[in-house]
Design a protein around this motif. Structure first.
Motif, mmCIF file in Angstrom:
data_model
loop_
_atom_site.group_PDB
_atom_site.id
_atom_site.type_symbol
_atom_site.label_atom_id
_atom_site.label_comp_id
_atom_site.label_asym_id
_atom_site.label_seq_id
_atom_site.Cartn_x
_atom_site.Cartn_y
_atom_site.Cartn_z
ATOM 1 N N HIS A 138 37.519 34.135 32.239
ATOM 2 C CA HIS A 138 37.944 34.972 33.535
ATOM 3 C C HIS A 138 38.623 34.268 34.488
ATOM 4 O O HIS A 138 37.980 33.221 35.228
ATOM 5 N N LEU A 139 39.857 34.455 34.792
ATOM 6 C CA LEU A 139 40.679 33.683 35.255
ATOM 7 C C LEU A 139 41.114 34.383 36.649
ATOM 8 O O LEU A 139 41.469 35.944 36.708
ATOM 9 N N ARG A 140 41.224 33.803 37.763
ATOM 10 C CA ARG A 140 42.002 34.169 39.087
ATOM 11 C C ARG A 140 43.170 33.471 39.402
ATOM 12 O O ARG A 140 42.843 32.097 39.701
ATOM 13 N N VAL A 166 45.195 37.467 25.438
ATOM 14 C CA VAL A 166 45.182 37.322 26.985
ATOM 15 C C VAL A 166 45.479 38.658 27.535
ATOM 16 O O VAL A 166 46.268 39.388 27.080
ATOM 17 N N VAL A 167 44.744 39.024 28.575
ATOM 18 C CA VAL A 167 45.059 40.451 29.392
ATOM 19 C C VAL A 167 45.309 39.651 30.871
ATOM 20 O O VAL A 167 44.275 39.241 31.465
ATOM 21 N N LEU A 168 46.113 40.121 31.034
ATOM 22 C CA LEU A 168 46.816 39.709 32.601
ATOM 23 C C LEU A 168 46.627 40.925 33.681
ATOM 24 O O LEU A 168 47.092 42.042 33.033
ATOM 25 N N ASP A 169 46.272 40.783 34.869
ATOM 26 C CA ASP A 169 46.142 41.695 35.767
ATOM 27 C C ASP A 169 46.787 41.397 37.186
ATOM 28 O O ASP A 169 47.061 40.269 37.091
ATOM 29 N N ALA A 170 46.616 42.222 38.171
ATOM 30 C CA ALA A 170 47.114 41.782 39.372
ATOM 31 C C ALA A 170 46.794 40.626 39.773
ATOM 32 O O ALA A 170 47.553 39.726 40.652
#
Length: 185
Positions: A138-140, A166-170
Protein backbone atom coordinates in the motif's frame (compact mmCIF):
# COMPACT_ATOMS: atom_id res chain seq x y z
CA UNK A 1 -47.32 -28.40 -87.85
CA UNK A 2 -49.46 -29.04 -84.86
CA UNK A 3 -48.13 -30.38 -81.60
CA UNK A 4 -50.06 -32.24 -79.01
CA UNK A 5 -50.20 -30.80 -75.46
CA UNK A 6 -47.80 -33.48 -74.13
CA UNK A 7 -45.20 -32.60 -76.78
CA UNK A 8 -45.40 -28.90 -75.92
CA UNK A 9 -44.65 -29.58 -72.23
CA UNK A 10 -41.77 -31.87 -73.24
CA UNK A 11 -40.22 -29.18 -75.44
CA UNK A 12 -40.41 -26.66 -72.61
CA UNK A 13 -38.50 -29.06 -70.37
CA UNK A 14 -35.88 -29.87 -72.99
CA UNK A 15 -35.37 -26.27 -74.04
CA UNK A 16 -33.77 -24.71 -70.97
CA UNK A 17 -34.63 -21.16 -70.20
CA UNK A 18 -31.49 -20.25 -68.27
CA UNK A 19 -31.25 -16.97 -66.46
CA UNK A 20 -29.55 -14.15 -68.34
CA UNK A 21 -26.61 -14.25 -65.91
CA UNK A 22 -25.83 -17.91 -66.62
CA UNK A 23 -26.17 -17.31 -70.36
CA UNK A 24 -23.48 -14.63 -70.21
CA UNK A 25 -20.96 -16.85 -68.37
CA UNK A 26 -17.99 -17.93 -70.38
CA UNK A 27 -14.93 -19.99 -69.49
CA UNK A 28 -12.91 -16.79 -69.20
CA UNK A 29 -15.36 -15.29 -66.68
CA UNK A 30 -15.47 -18.51 -64.63
CA UNK A 31 -11.66 -18.44 -64.43
CA UNK A 32 -11.75 -14.80 -63.34
CA UNK A 33 -14.33 -15.51 -60.60
CA UNK A 34 -12.28 -18.49 -59.38
CA UNK A 35 -9.12 -16.36 -59.32
CA UNK A 36 -10.81 -13.60 -57.32
CA UNK A 37 -12.17 -16.19 -54.86
CA UNK A 38 -8.70 -17.72 -54.35
CA UNK A 39 -7.15 -14.26 -53.93
CA UNK A 40 -9.73 -13.33 -51.27
CA UNK A 41 -9.13 -16.63 -49.47
CA UNK A 42 -5.36 -16.04 -49.34
CA UNK A 43 -5.88 -12.44 -48.25
CA UNK A 44 -8.23 -13.58 -45.48
CA UNK A 45 -5.63 -16.10 -44.33
CA UNK A 46 -2.92 -13.46 -44.19
CA UNK A 47 -5.10 -10.98 -42.32
CA UNK A 48 -6.70 -13.31 -39.78
CA UNK A 49 -4.85 -16.61 -39.44
CA UNK A 50 -1.22 -15.57 -39.65
CA UNK A 51 -1.30 -13.19 -36.63
CA UNK A 52 -3.07 -15.88 -34.60
CA UNK A 53 -0.44 -18.42 -35.67
CA UNK A 54 2.40 -16.07 -34.73
CA UNK A 55 0.81 -15.49 -31.33
CA UNK A 56 0.52 -19.25 -30.85
CA UNK A 57 4.23 -19.67 -31.67
CA UNK A 58 5.21 -17.03 -29.11
CA UNK A 59 3.09 -18.78 -26.47
CA UNK A 60 4.78 -22.08 -27.28
CA UNK A 61 8.22 -20.46 -26.87
CA UNK A 62 7.14 -18.99 -23.54
CA UNK A 63 5.83 -22.37 -22.36
CA UNK A 64 9.14 -24.01 -23.32
CA UNK A 65 11.03 -21.32 -21.42
CA UNK A 66 9.00 -21.79 -18.23
CA UNK A 67 9.34 -25.58 -18.45
CA UNK A 68 13.10 -25.06 -18.57
CA UNK A 69 12.87 -22.80 -15.51
CA UNK A 70 10.95 -25.50 -13.65
CA UNK A 71 13.45 -28.18 -14.69
CA UNK A 72 16.64 -26.29 -13.92
CA UNK A 73 15.49 -23.91 -11.21
CA UNK A 74 17.23 -20.98 -12.88
CA UNK A 75 16.04 -18.13 -15.05
CA UNK A 76 18.00 -17.02 -18.10
CA UNK A 77 17.78 -13.45 -19.33
CA UNK A 78 19.06 -14.44 -22.77
CA UNK A 79 19.01 -17.93 -24.29
CA UNK A 80 22.84 -18.18 -24.37
CA UNK A 81 23.65 -16.55 -21.02
CA UNK A 82 22.78 -18.34 -17.79
CA UNK A 83 21.53 -15.96 -15.10
CA UNK A 84 21.77 -16.18 -11.35
CA UNK A 85 20.22 -19.09 -9.50
CA UNK A 86 16.75 -18.46 -8.12
CA UNK A 87 16.76 -17.05 -4.58
CA UNK A 88 15.69 -19.32 -1.74
CA UNK A 89 12.81 -18.83 0.67
CA UNK A 90 15.32 -17.61 3.26
CA UNK A 91 16.09 -14.66 1.00
CA UNK A 92 12.43 -13.66 0.62
CA UNK A 93 12.47 -11.07 3.47
CA UNK A 94 15.57 -9.47 1.92
CA UNK A 95 13.86 -9.29 -1.48
CA UNK A 96 10.78 -7.67 0.08
CA UNK A 97 13.01 -5.18 1.88
CA UNK A 98 14.79 -4.43 -1.42
CA UNK A 99 11.37 -3.72 -2.98
CA UNK A 100 10.60 -1.33 -0.12
CA UNK A 101 13.98 0.35 -0.68
CA UNK A 102 13.18 0.92 -4.37
CA UNK A 103 10.01 2.75 -3.39
CA UNK A 104 11.92 4.82 -0.83
CA UNK A 105 14.48 5.85 -3.49
CA UNK A 106 11.64 7.34 -5.56
CA UNK A 107 10.16 9.09 -2.48
CA UNK A 108 7.14 6.80 -2.36
CA UNK A 109 6.00 5.93 1.15
CA UNK A 110 5.17 2.27 1.79
CA UNK A 111 2.28 2.57 4.24
CA UNK A 112 1.82 -1.19 4.75
CA UNK A 113 2.88 -4.40 3.11
CA UNK A 114 1.18 -7.76 3.39
CA UNK A 115 2.38 -11.17 2.32
CA UNK A 116 -0.97 -12.43 1.08
CA UNK A 117 -0.18 -16.02 0.21
CA UNK A 118 2.37 -18.51 -1.04
CA UNK A 119 1.97 -20.45 -4.27
CA UNK A 120 1.77 -24.20 -4.44
CA UNK A 121 4.96 -26.15 -4.69
CA UNK A 122 5.79 -27.58 -8.09
CA UNK A 123 8.52 -30.23 -8.07
CA UNK A 124 11.26 -30.09 -10.67
CA UNK A 125 13.68 -32.76 -11.80
CA UNK A 126 16.48 -31.80 -9.38
CA UNK A 127 14.34 -32.00 -6.25
CA UNK A 128 14.01 -28.22 -6.38
CA UNK A 129 10.56 -26.67 -6.07
CA UNK A 130 9.61 -23.36 -7.64
CA UNK A 131 7.31 -21.40 -5.34
CA UNK A 132 6.11 -17.84 -5.23
CA UNK A 133 4.62 -15.41 -2.78
CA UNK A 134 2.17 -12.59 -3.38
CA UNK A 135 3.11 -9.37 -1.61
CA UNK A 136 0.77 -6.37 -1.58
CA UNK A 137 2.26 -2.91 -1.02
CA UNK A 138 0.00 0.00 0.00
CA UNK A 139 1.75 3.10 -1.32
CA UNK A 140 1.47 6.83 -0.84
CA UNK A 141 3.21 9.18 -3.22
CA UNK A 142 3.24 10.47 -6.76
CA UNK A 143 2.37 8.21 -9.68
CA UNK A 144 5.63 8.81 -11.54
CA UNK A 145 7.63 7.51 -8.58
CA UNK A 146 5.40 4.46 -8.24
CA UNK A 147 5.62 3.59 -11.95
CA UNK A 148 9.41 4.12 -12.01
CA UNK A 149 9.89 1.91 -8.95
CA UNK A 150 7.73 -0.85 -10.38
CA UNK A 151 9.64 -0.81 -13.69
CA UNK A 152 12.96 -1.06 -11.84
CA UNK A 153 11.67 -3.94 -9.71
CA UNK A 154 10.49 -5.90 -12.74
CA UNK A 155 13.80 -5.39 -14.55
CA UNK A 156 15.84 -6.62 -11.58
CA UNK A 157 17.36 -10.01 -12.51
CA UNK A 158 17.70 -11.14 -8.88
CA UNK A 159 14.50 -12.04 -7.09
CA UNK A 160 12.33 -12.75 -10.12
CA UNK A 161 9.73 -10.11 -9.28
CA UNK A 162 6.67 -9.92 -11.49
CA UNK A 163 3.96 -7.30 -11.37
CA UNK A 164 0.48 -8.79 -10.93
CA UNK A 165 -1.79 -5.84 -10.22
CA UNK A 166 -1.54 -2.07 -9.73
CA UNK A 167 -4.35 0.19 -8.59
CA UNK A 168 -3.58 3.90 -8.46
CA UNK A 169 -5.70 6.58 -6.80
CA UNK A 170 -5.25 10.27 -5.99
CA UNK A 171 -3.04 9.65 -2.94
CA UNK A 172 -0.92 6.78 -4.25
CA UNK A 173 -2.25 3.27 -4.67
CA UNK A 174 -1.34 -0.33 -4.15
CA UNK A 175 0.71 -2.90 -6.02
CA UNK A 176 0.60 -6.69 -5.92
CA UNK A 177 3.95 -8.32 -6.70
CA UNK A 178 4.64 -11.99 -7.34
CA UNK A 179 8.10 -13.01 -6.13
CA UNK A 180 9.49 -16.39 -7.25
CA UNK A 181 11.91 -18.40 -5.13
CA UNK A 182 13.07 -22.00 -4.96
CA UNK A 183 12.74 -24.48 -2.13
CA UNK A 184 14.48 -27.76 -1.46
CA UNK A 185 17.44 -29.17 -3.33
Amino acid sequence: MAYSPSEINFQRLVKPTASPFLQRLSVRRVKAITGVFLFCTVLGFLLFWQPAYLHLRSLQKERTYWQQVLRTGSVTTKPQIKADIMPTMDQLPDIIERCRGEFDKERVDVVTLNVERFGERRETGNGVGLDYSLVRFHLRGNWEGIVTSLKLLEETPVGNIHLQEVVLDAEGGEALLQIYFCTGG
